[in-house]
Design a protein around this motif. Sequence first.
Motif, short mmCIF file in Angstrom:
data_model
loop_
_atom_site.label_atom_id
_atom_site.label_comp_id
_atom_site.label_asym_id
_atom_site.label_seq_id
_atom_site.Cartn_x
_atom_site.Cartn_y
_atom_site.Cartn_z
N GLN A 101 2.10 45.60 -13.69
CA GLN A 101 0.83 45.34 -13.03
C GLN A 101 0.96 45.20 -11.52
O GLN A 101 0.04 45.50 -10.78
N ASP A 146 -14.50 41.33 -15.54
CA ASP A 146 -13.79 41.03 -16.79
C ASP A 146 -12.35 41.58 -16.80
O ASP A 146 -11.82 41.97 -17.84
N HIS A 147 -11.73 41.61 -15.63
CA HIS A 147 -10.36 42.11 -15.55
C HIS A 147 -9.37 41.10 -16.10
O HIS A 147 -9.51 39.90 -15.89
N GLU A 148 -8.36 41.63 -16.78
CA GLU A 148 -7.33 40.75 -17.35
C GLU A 148 -6.40 40.20 -16.28
O GLU A 148 -5.98 39.06 -16.33
N ASN A 149 -6.05 41.06 -15.33
CA ASN A 149 -4.99 40.73 -14.37
C ASN A 149 -5.57 40.34 -13.01
O ASN A 149 -6.46 41.02 -12.49
N SER A 202 -1.52 36.68 -12.66
CA SER A 202 -1.92 36.17 -13.98
C SER A 202 -2.39 37.35 -14.82
O SER A 202 -3.20 38.15 -14.37
N TYR A 203 -1.90 37.43 -16.05
CA TYR A 203 -2.28 38.54 -16.91
C TYR A 203 -3.22 38.12 -18.04
O TYR A 203 -3.60 38.92 -18.88
N ASP A 204 -3.57 36.83 -18.03
CA ASP A 204 -4.53 36.33 -19.01
C ASP A 204 -4.86 34.89 -18.65
O ASP A 204 -4.14 34.26 -17.86
N LYS A 241 -11.33 33.41 -17.19
CA LYS A 241 -10.89 34.78 -16.94
C LYS A 241 -11.30 35.26 -15.55
O LYS A 241 -10.56 35.99 -14.89
N GLU A 242 -12.46 34.86 -15.09
CA GLU A 242 -12.96 35.41 -13.84
C GLU A 242 -12.43 34.70 -12.60
O GLU A 242 -12.65 35.16 -11.50
N SER A 253 -7.79 41.95 -8.30
CA SER A 253 -7.84 42.04 -9.75
C SER A 253 -7.59 43.49 -10.14
O SER A 253 -7.82 44.41 -9.35
N GLY A 303 -7.15 48.00 -15.12
CA GLY A 303 -6.58 48.47 -16.38
C GLY A 303 -7.16 49.81 -16.79
O GLY A 303 -8.03 50.35 -16.12
#
Lengths: 114, 113
Positions: A100, B28-31, B49-51, B71-72, B93, B96
Amino acid sequence: AQTVTQSQPEMSVQEAETVTLSCTYDTSESDYYLFWYKQPPSRQMILVIRQEAYKQQNATENRFSVNFQKAAKSFSLKISDSQLGDAAMYFCAYRSVGAQKLVFGQGTRLTINP
Amino acid sequence: DVKVTQSSRYLVKRTGEKVFLECVQDMDHENMFWYRQDPGLGLRLIYFSYDVKMKEKGDIPEGYSVSREKKERFSLILESASTNQTSMYLCASLSGGEVDTQYFGPGTRLTVL
């Protein structure tokens, strides 16, 4: 670990002319992604162009194109018909496939002379 | 359009203060990522951060911590600010998927006196 080097801290070009920004990188990986980001004086960083290492064809986005030389580990950005709005810091970045995080170069400040 | 916002554009703090930098993304991005930007050094990764509640150290985590309760939102914390933490801080962010592009916030210029 991968490293990215931008050897030109500053560049300038006359409006309407073409300029090339240099970027070299070091990696032992065979597949990866390369990016050029632009940070105008307002500071919001935006993506200019992206290249997948497995693609031999150089990426282009309107006036922006890259010269990707995989064997030489070189990834330069060419800006054609330079415009005043192109004035910014430009960052070259590397990302491993499946990772990432980005690894950035030091940046090149581009000035456009009217 | 993706929007990444940061709580402050400019911040001035004193040595030893606890400092919170907030970042919010609306896609709503994970990373999510925190970088610091210094002249001649480019951007260096502090943490990402990945989650939710998950984090990983970047290249220069010393003197910093992070929090991701939702998450946000991704917060960078300077437990005891020092003058060498005077810098520009950028949040990002990651979308994906096939596009897979990092989107950046406008940055916070932090000065520690």
